[in-house]
Write an enzyme that holds these catalytic residues in place. Structure first.
Site: not given
Ligand code: NAD
Ligand code: WQD
Length: 333
Positions: A124, A148, A152
């Site tokens: 991330s 978090y 990572k």
């Molecule tokens: P998500 O929560 O939709 O998917 C994660 C999945 O992993 C879920 O289905 C959950 O049930 C499963 N899971 C969690 N812990 C587990 C475990 N111990 N064993 C087996 N399954 C488990 O999230 P996502 O948005 O699809 O994210 C997927 C990956 O990408 C995550 O590792 C997250 O940290 C990373 N990521 C997500 C974002 C984002 O904004 N969505 C951004 C950057 C990185």
């Molecule tokens: C986006 C923008 C808020 C909600 C997060 C995690 C990051 C990654 C992606 C896992 C910001 C604004 C949001 C609301 C708002 N996840 N906002 N009102 O915080 O950039 O990233 O998700 O890896 O680790 O931190 O995403 O969608 O929460 O916010 O104004 O109700 O929208 O301030 O500027 P963020 P977000």
């Protein structure tokens, strides 16, 4: 290839499963369903028109992982399984290190046991922390500002040492920015339990009328319009980036840390306008104080993914909002 997708019924994993299955790969989903539903499996089968294998389990169960990977003759692993809520990680860091770090170690132990050495990790942009410069490139300092992000980065360090210990490993650490949107079918998308913390799913529910208005967290940032700017990337672009990374790893060993973003930041108000265009109506907003821990702006230098994988994000912010809105309508009829 036979590919294990841990976290495969989740948001990004399910979209990646579609892209890989449609390209002819055999995907096996492995998930403990702590943040998704096994209903996703049937929806994926509807989209791809063929059976998708699913094994329920926790990545910390090394023995179960060995059994599943042996049964399905797995050749590569994409590791999506993880917890991702920043606020929750601040409140309960041990939960995040146990799930995200210990879980990855367990998975890598199972892979070592079976000599499976092709691995893609969901990292991330949170690993970067406060921007020293923007856009973030892959050599930007990594100083996460929450547990978090720490979880990572700790996995990235483990993967660096693993790659140094055995040159046969083929590893991609993909640093995602802000994935949003949904598959065009409207069958899968971002559907968090409870009230969404992230902007796009929250906006989607305001458009659907299940939430009254959007709180805009801060309007006095040093950005184009005073609201926070982020690098939103369509989840299908992100999924296609994983397939491009896998193709690259099939020809290149070693560790490769790569941003997956668009390089084009958008503000909260720009997202609101794009979503209003998608749903065809004005969306109510209220300006609220800044949210703790928020950075004003961050976005990707996206050149390395193009250079290594020949991949760039293709879909616009409008497309992201249109697909999210269609999913909202289809999913919450
Ligand atoms: P998500 O929560 O939709 O998917 C994660 C999945 O992993 C879920 O289905 C959950 O049930 C499963 N899971 C969690 N812990 C587990 C475990 N111990 N064993 C087996 N399954 C488990 O999230 P996502 O948005 O699809 O994210 C997927 C990956 O990408 C995550 O590792 C997250 O940290 C990373 N990521 C997500 C974002 C984002 O904004 N969505 C951004 C950057 C990185
Ligand atoms: C986006 C923008 C808020 C909600 C997060 C995690 C990051 C990654 C992606 C896992 C910001 C604004 C949001 C609301 C708002 N996840 N906002 N009102 O915080 O950039 O990233 O998700 O890896 O680790 O931190 O995403 O969608 O929460 O916010 O104004 O109700 O929208 O301030 O500027 P963020 P977000």
């Amino acid at each position: 290839m036979n590919i294990l997708l841990t976290g495969g019924t989740g948001y990004i994993g399910s979209h990646t499963a579609v892209v890989l299955a449609q390209a002819g790969h055999k995907v096996i989903l492995f998930d403990n369903l702590c943040n998704s539903s096994n209903e996703v499996v049937g929806r994926l089968e509807k989209i791809v028109g063929k059976k998708i294998d699913f094994a329920e389990g926790d990545v910390r169960d090394t023995a179960l992982l060995i059994e599943v990977m042996r049964t399905h003759q797995i050749e590569a692993v994409i590791h999506f399984a993880g917890l991702k809520a920043v606020g929750q990680s601040v409140a309960d860091p041990i939960l995040y290190f146990a799930n995200n770090v210990q879980g990855t170690i367990s998975l890598l132990q199972a892979m070592q046991q079976l000599q499976i050495k092709t691995f893609i990790f969901s990292s991330s942009a949170t690993v970067y922390g406060e921007p020293v410069y923007l856009p973030y490139d892959e050599v930007h300092p990594t100083k996460p500002i929450n547990p978090y992000g720490d979880s990572k980065l700790q996995v990235e360090i483990i993967l660096r040492d693993l790659a140094q210990s055995d040159a046969q490993w083929k590893i991609a650490c993909l640093r995602y920015f802000n994935p949003v949107g949904a598959h065009d079918s409207g069958l899968i998308g971002d559907d968090p339990n409870g009230i969404p913390g992230n902007l796009m799913p929250y906006l989607s529910r305001v458009a659907a009328g299940t939430l009254k208005y959007l709180n805009v967290f801060g309007k006095d940032y040093d950005t184009r319009d005073g609201t926070g700017e982020r690098d939103y990337i369509h989840v299908v672009d992100l999924a296609e980036g994983h397939m491009a990374a896998l193709d690259f790893l099939n020809k290149h060993a070693g560790l490769h840390v790569v941003n997956l973003g668009t390089g084009k930041p958008a503000s909260v108000l720009e997202c609101v306008r794009a979503f209003e265009k998608a749903c065809g109506k004005p969306l109510p907003i209220e300006f609220a104080p800044r949210r703790d821990g928020d950075l004003p702006i961050y976005y990707a230098k996206a050149d390395l993914a193009k250079q290594l994988f020949g991949w760039t994000a293709q879909r616009s912010l409008d497309k992201m909002c249109e697909s999210a809105w269609y999913f909202e309508q289809m999913h919450n009829k």
